[in-house]
Design an enzyme around this catalytic site. Sequence first.
Site, PDB file in Angstrom:
ATOM      1  N   CYS A   9       0.670  -0.685   0.005  1.00  0.00           N
ATOM      2  CA  CYS A   9      -0.230  -0.217  -0.249  1.00  0.00           C
ATOM      3  C   CYS A   9       0.936   0.883  -0.159  1.00  0.00           C
ATOM      4  CB  CYS A   9      -0.780  -0.006   1.283  1.00  0.00           C
ATOM      5  SG  CYS A   9       0.091  -0.289   2.348  1.00  0.00           S
ATOM      6  N   ASN A  12       2.355   1.568   4.218  1.00  0.00           N
ATOM      7  CA  ASN A  12       2.967   0.131   5.249  1.00  0.00           C
ATOM      8  C   ASN A  12       2.227   0.115   6.341  1.00  0.00           C
ATOM      9  OD1 ASN A  12       5.927  -2.103   6.015  1.00  0.00           O
ATOM     10  ND2 ASN A  12       3.638  -2.327   4.709  1.00  0.00           N
ATOM     11  N   ARG A  15      -3.174  -0.352   5.472  1.00  0.00           N
ATOM     12  CA  ARG A  15      -3.973  -1.268   4.981  1.00  0.00           C
ATOM     13  C   ARG A  15      -2.650  -3.118   4.296  1.00  0.00           C
ATOM     14  NH1 ARG A  15      -4.981   1.891  -0.480  1.00  0.00           N
ATOM     15  NH2 ARG A  15      -3.342   3.051   0.678  1.00  0.00           N
TER      16      ARG A  15
HETATM   17  P1  4NP Z   1      -1.807   3.238   3.898  1.00  0.00           P
HETATM   18  O1  4NP Z   1      -1.792   4.058   4.056  1.00  0.00           O
HETATM   19  O2  4NP Z   1      -1.065   2.972   2.193  1.00  0.00           O
HETATM   20  O3  4NP Z   1      -2.919   1.576   4.257  1.00  0.00           O
HETATM   21  O4  4NP Z   1      -0.815   2.681   5.168  1.00  0.00           O
HETATM   22  C1  4NP Z   1      -1.086   5.315   4.558  1.00  0.00           C
HETATM   23  C2  4NP Z   1      -0.161   6.016   5.413  1.00  0.00           C
HETATM   24  C3  4NP Z   1       0.236   7.232   5.306  1.00  0.00           C
HETATM   25  C4  4NP Z   1       0.702   7.854   4.595  1.00  0.00           C
HETATM   26  C5  4NP Z   1      -0.688   7.171   3.083  1.00  0.00           C
HETATM   27  C6  4NP Z   1      -0.760   6.382   3.311  1.00  0.00           C
HETATM   28  N1  4NP Z   1       1.609   8.825   3.746  1.00  0.00           N
HETATM   29  O5  4NP Z   1       0.797   9.755   3.354  1.00  0.00           O
HETATM   30  O6  4NP Z   1       1.685   9.498   5.315  1.00  0.00           O
END
Ligand code: 4NP
Length: 158
Positions: A9, A12, A15
Amino acid sequence: MVKKILMICLGNICRSPIAEGVMIETIEQAGASAEWKVDSAAIGGWHVGNSPDHRAMKIMKNHNIDYKNKARQIKKDDFLQFDYIFGMDDENMDDLNRLAPANSKAKLLLLGDFGLEKSERIIEDPYYQRGDAGFEKAYQQCVVACAAFLKDATAGKV
Ligand code: 4NP
């Protein structure tokens, strides 16, 4: 031969750790742990070395998943080492297709294309949503999709 799955994702920390934890649990329950290895990684490097978001940890704990892994960023070699690399949304898939080297051996797949209704196939980023609901929803989507993928893979369909 052991087959290897990498859950991807954007960060990380939400999701893909949930998808990793659920896939490991699904494989264990099927008695197939000796045949599979599961890991997860990020498209971006912002959270490298961090544990998942506290809401992801809470949802996993609620569902008896003991998650210990730390965030890492995907690297070129992952495309040569892993058999299946799963994205959670269309943006992840665009990034994976862009990053894949010409000699990639991995199948790049949208996790939600297994077992989920068309309208539910995107596992939305819950990071900027308030509260836990988006994390629980991602968990439930992963439960269905991981079981459906394992069934298809065991039947040699993917
Ligand atoms: P993930 O969610 O892709 O499901 O882990 C996110 C976590 C952090 C960020 C974006 C999406 N971020 O931009 O920091």
